[in-house]
Design an enzyme around this catalytic site. Sequence first.
Site, short mmCIF file in Angstrom:
data_model
loop_
_atom_site.label_atom_id
_atom_site.label_comp_id
_atom_site.label_asym_id
_atom_site.label_seq_id
_atom_site.Cartn_x
_atom_site.Cartn_y
_atom_site.Cartn_z
N CYS A 1 0.81 -1.22 0.00
CA CYS A 1 0.00 0.00 0.00
C CYS A 1 0.85 1.28 0.00
O CYS A 1 1.44 1.60 -1.02
CB CYS A 1 -1.00 -0.05 1.14
SG CYS A 1 -2.40 1.03 0.84
N HIS B 1 -3.55 -5.63 2.28
CA HIS B 1 -3.19 -5.72 3.69
C HIS B 1 -3.93 -6.92 4.27
O HIS B 1 -4.53 -7.70 3.57
CB HIS B 1 -3.74 -4.51 4.47
CG HIS B 1 -3.17 -3.19 4.16
ND1 HIS B 1 -1.99 -2.76 4.67
CD2 HIS B 1 -3.66 -2.16 3.44
CE1 HIS B 1 -1.78 -1.51 4.29
NE2 HIS B 1 -2.77 -1.12 3.54
N1 GLN Z 1 -1.97 6.83 2.11
C1 GLN Z 1 -2.14 5.93 1.05
C2 GLN Z 1 -3.52 5.97 0.40
O1 GLN Z 1 -4.53 6.16 1.07
C3 GLN Z 1 -1.80 4.54 1.53
C4 GLN Z 1 -2.64 4.04 2.64
C5 GLN Z 1 -2.29 2.64 3.07
O2 GLN Z 1 -1.11 2.26 3.18
N2 GLN Z 1 -3.31 1.85 3.40
O3 GLN Z 1 -3.60 5.82 -0.81
#
Ligand code: GLN
Length: 253
Positions: free
Chosen positions: A96, A197
């Site tokens: 992510c 995740h």
């Molecule tokens: N900040 C990033 C987004 O929202 C990644 C978020 C995350 O790692 N879940 O796209």
Amino acid sequence: MSDLVIRVGHLFPELLNLYADQGNIAVLRRRAEARGIELQVKSIKLGMELKVEDYDFLLLGGGSDREQGIVGRALTPYRSDLQTAIEENMPILAVCGGYQLLGEYYELVSGERIPGLHLLEMVTKPGKGRLIGNIAVDWLEQNREFRKETIVGFENHIGRTYHDYPPLGQILEGYGNNGDDRYEGVQYKALIGTYIHGPLLPKNPHVADQLLRHALSYRGHFDSLHALNDSLEWQAHCAVLTQLGVKREKERS
Ligand code: GLN
């Protein structure tokens, strides 16, 4: 017991651990130890030096926008070492926010751009609304052939990622890279970038084993890994597929 060792670098666990991304390491440890392989894990925290050559595998978890900026700046001095390691087939799992950091930039809703490490030709732009929920994909080979295996997990991101590399998978349910092209993640050499995740590996033991195999071959060992009893892992995997109304490949045709 063999004397095989895999040296794992966990990058910024204090900043990048959304949705328990460090659980990926617990899975790798258990699956390595069950094969008589020792997993030596070192956390590289902010302010510490990163010696990329000291590792056989790196984990870069997910984080918020603020944390991505901090980590991007902290990793910039190591960019060329990381590039060399990637080209030499070091396995890296980037999740992510960590995945977005591999690209040229991550653009915020405000228009501000958080510079990435530009290890891959890839950009991430904001979209309307967050892409949230359980996700299931067909795992693809790097030549985009179907491996006939699914990967499942959970995603939550506002960024939409665009690139021309082989994706990790083709979407069965969920959004993946950008919610448009039906692809999720990236595969480049032994690197995997993904929005998944949950963490990724507990419900996807086949992906965990691929990373272990790549880490071993990066160290010059090409032994195959013997099978483990993964019935609980597959039950968890199938529970997500069932929730999403997706059949496993074997049951589809
Ligand atoms: N900040 C990033 C987004 O929202 C990644 C978020 C995350 O790692 N879940 O796209």
